[in-house]
Design a protein around this motif. Sequence first.
Motif, mmCIF file in Angstrom:
data_model
loop_
_atom_site.group_PDB
_atom_site.id
_atom_site.type_symbol
_atom_site.label_atom_id
_atom_site.label_comp_id
_atom_site.label_asym_id
_atom_site.label_seq_id
_atom_site.Cartn_x
_atom_site.Cartn_y
_atom_site.Cartn_z
ATOM 1 N N ARG A 70 -21.307 -50.399 -34.768
ATOM 2 C CA ARG A 70 -20.164 -50.765 -35.598
ATOM 3 C C ARG A 70 -19.629 -49.497 -36.251
ATOM 4 O O ARG A 70 -20.402 -48.661 -36.736
ATOM 5 C CB ARG A 70 -20.581 -51.767 -36.672
ATOM 6 C CG ARG A 70 -19.429 -52.169 -37.622
ATOM 7 C CD ARG A 70 -19.934 -53.090 -38.717
ATOM 8 N NE ARG A 70 -21.001 -52.452 -39.474
ATOM 9 C CZ ARG A 70 -21.937 -53.112 -40.156
ATOM 10 N NH1 ARG A 70 -21.953 -54.422 -40.152
ATOM 11 N NH2 ARG A 70 -22.870 -52.468 -40.830
ATOM 12 N N GLN A 108 -18.954 -66.616 -38.641
ATOM 13 C CA GLN A 108 -18.357 -65.483 -39.353
ATOM 14 C C GLN A 108 -18.476 -65.658 -40.857
ATOM 15 O O GLN A 108 -18.417 -66.766 -41.383
ATOM 16 C CB GLN A 108 -16.889 -65.321 -38.951
ATOM 17 C CG GLN A 108 -16.708 -64.926 -37.487
ATOM 18 C CD GLN A 108 -15.258 -64.654 -37.143
ATOM 19 O OE1 GLN A 108 -14.343 -65.001 -37.895
ATOM 20 N NE2 GLN A 108 -15.036 -64.027 -36.001
ATOM 21 N N TYR A 123 -17.833 -57.761 -46.261
ATOM 22 C CA TYR A 123 -17.481 -58.164 -44.895
ATOM 23 C C TYR A 123 -16.158 -58.917 -44.877
ATOM 24 O O TYR A 123 -15.797 -59.601 -45.836
ATOM 25 C CB TYR A 123 -18.558 -59.080 -44.310
ATOM 26 C CG TYR A 123 -19.937 -58.476 -44.295
ATOM 27 C CD1 TYR A 123 -20.327 -57.604 -43.296
ATOM 28 C CD2 TYR A 123 -20.864 -58.795 -45.301
ATOM 29 C CE1 TYR A 123 -21.597 -57.045 -43.278
ATOM 30 C CE2 TYR A 123 -22.130 -58.250 -45.294
ATOM 31 C CZ TYR A 123 -22.493 -57.376 -44.276
ATOM 32 O OH TYR A 123 -23.748 -56.821 -44.268
ATOM 33 N N ARG A 182 -12.132 -55.154 -36.044
ATOM 34 C CA ARG A 182 -12.444 -55.672 -37.368
ATOM 35 C C ARG A 182 -11.457 -55.045 -38.360
ATOM 36 O O ARG A 182 -10.836 -54.023 -38.078
ATOM 37 C CB ARG A 182 -13.869 -55.316 -37.786
ATOM 38 C CG ARG A 182 -14.977 -55.889 -36.914
ATOM 39 C CD ARG A 182 -15.169 -57.369 -37.171
ATOM 40 N NE ARG A 182 -16.432 -57.851 -36.624
ATOM 41 C CZ ARG A 182 -16.595 -58.251 -35.373
ATOM 42 N NH1 ARG A 182 -15.568 -58.206 -34.520
ATOM 43 N NH2 ARG A 182 -17.775 -58.689 -34.950
ATOM 44 N N VAL A 219 -24.637 -59.358 -40.087
ATOM 45 C CA VAL A 219 -24.974 -59.409 -41.512
ATOM 46 C C VAL A 219 -26.481 -59.378 -41.699
ATOM 47 O O VAL A 219 -27.008 -58.684 -42.582
ATOM 48 C CB VAL A 219 -24.373 -60.675 -42.169
ATOM 49 C CG1 VAL A 219 -24.883 -60.820 -43.605
ATOM 50 C CG2 VAL A 219 -22.849 -60.613 -42.162
ATOM 51 N N GLU A 252 -17.193 -61.018 -40.382
ATOM 52 C CA GLU A 252 -18.327 -60.461 -39.624
ATOM 53 C C GLU A 252 -19.295 -61.578 -39.243
ATOM 54 O O GLU A 252 -19.447 -62.565 -39.958
ATOM 55 C CB GLU A 252 -19.041 -59.391 -40.458
ATOM 56 C CG GLU A 252 -20.054 -58.585 -39.664
ATOM 57 C CD GLU A 252 -19.423 -57.954 -38.439
ATOM 58 O OE1 GLU A 252 -19.448 -58.622 -37.370
ATOM 59 O OE2 GLU A 252 -18.898 -56.837 -38.544
ATOM 60 N N SER A 295 -17.109 -63.839 -44.644
ATOM 61 C CA SER A 295 -16.252 -62.922 -45.399
ATOM 62 C C SER A 295 -16.671 -62.982 -46.861
ATOM 63 O O SER A 295 -16.795 -64.071 -47.428
ATOM 64 C CB SER A 295 -14.778 -63.310 -45.259
ATOM 65 O OG SER A 295 -14.338 -63.195 -43.928
ATOM 66 N N ASP A 312 -27.841 -55.855 -41.344
ATOM 67 C CA ASP A 312 -27.579 -55.059 -42.547
ATOM 68 C C ASP A 312 -28.543 -55.427 -43.673
ATOM 69 O O ASP A 312 -29.063 -54.553 -44.383
ATOM 70 C CB ASP A 312 -26.141 -55.265 -43.020
ATOM 71 C CG ASP A 312 -25.126 -54.611 -42.094
ATOM 72 O OD1 ASP A 312 -25.501 -53.719 -41.330
ATOM 73 O OD2 ASP A 312 -23.950 -55.020 -42.150
ATOM 74 N N VAL A 315 -11.283 -53.809 -42.561
ATOM 75 C CA VAL A 315 -12.144 -53.515 -43.689
ATOM 76 C C VAL A 315 -11.324 -52.821 -44.761
ATOM 77 O O VAL A 315 -10.377 -52.076 -44.461
ATOM 78 C CB VAL A 315 -13.331 -52.617 -43.251
ATOM 79 C CG1 VAL A 315 -12.836 -51.286 -42.723
ATOM 80 C CG2 VAL A 315 -14.319 -52.410 -44.392
#
Length: 308
Positions: free
Chosen positions: A189, A271, A241, A224, A249, A244, A273, A252, A226
């Motif tokens: 990413r 997903q 995010y 994506r 996630v 994502e 956010s 991370d 950001v």
Amino acid sequence: MSTVRTELDQEALHWLLRVNDPAFEAWEAWDAWMATDPDHADAYWRLAEAEGDVVEALKAAPAPGVQRIMPRRAFALPRRSAIAAAVAVLAVGGAWIGWSQRAQPWIIETAPGEQRNVILADGSEVSLAGATRLALDRRRPRDVRLEAGRALFEVTHDAAHPFVVEVGDATLTDLGTTFDVTRLGDGARVAVSEGIVRVDTRNATATLNAGDAVVATPDGLESRSVSPEDVASWREGRLSYTGETLAIVAEDLSRALNRPIVVSPSLADRQFSGSLTTTTEVASQKTRLARLLGVSVVEDGEGWRLEP
């Protein structure tokens, strides 16, 4: 040149000669000497640059005759003629070119949950997240490889020498900017906070500006978006995010919380956010994650599993 400067240059030359020895193994001592004083690193890299000039002159010179190997101009390096001359004498010995081109690997690693900042020889700064492994070559400080984990690069501008990051099958090329790179289980990413980064994979190419991000997988590049100010927010314990997947996630969170976190296959592509804080106590993390992600957080050995 002052006595102090002369002594420092002699120390730097001593280290350069040792480092160029194929049998050299004292990397920790070298690192310690470089970190003791900023002038040490300055003297060492100044000398290494002079050496590089000499090596290029040798490579371009006619083959026969030692007298023709060193053009007169090679000894006229500004403000470092004495150093260049010392290097040139060793170069004529014959083995110097081979030594100078030998890779000098340098591995930087962090433990899960740890963060570390590193200043490279060109002045660029790299921030490493937890469980990260970065491979460098001391002779090519603007070429690095992210083997695992996550790193934020704040690159010093040098139009003549692009900064290159290899991560999995992707190659990132940058001329001076700030961008974040994460090595994922099946790709990488990339998110840009400032400047421009080119992403090249085997079957796709993309140019990213500030606020752009992509996930590179064997299937191609997935775009994506950001917020530029959120690209580096993980250094303050905040993961942000926009659309994502929970699979990413979870990766991370594993690095940030120092525990393996996996996600149920049925949730992997869902997903998310929003923002997740990773600095709160572990006891409250499970409840917060369950509420914010809309999942059940189940104990799974030493780690957690995200389930419907």
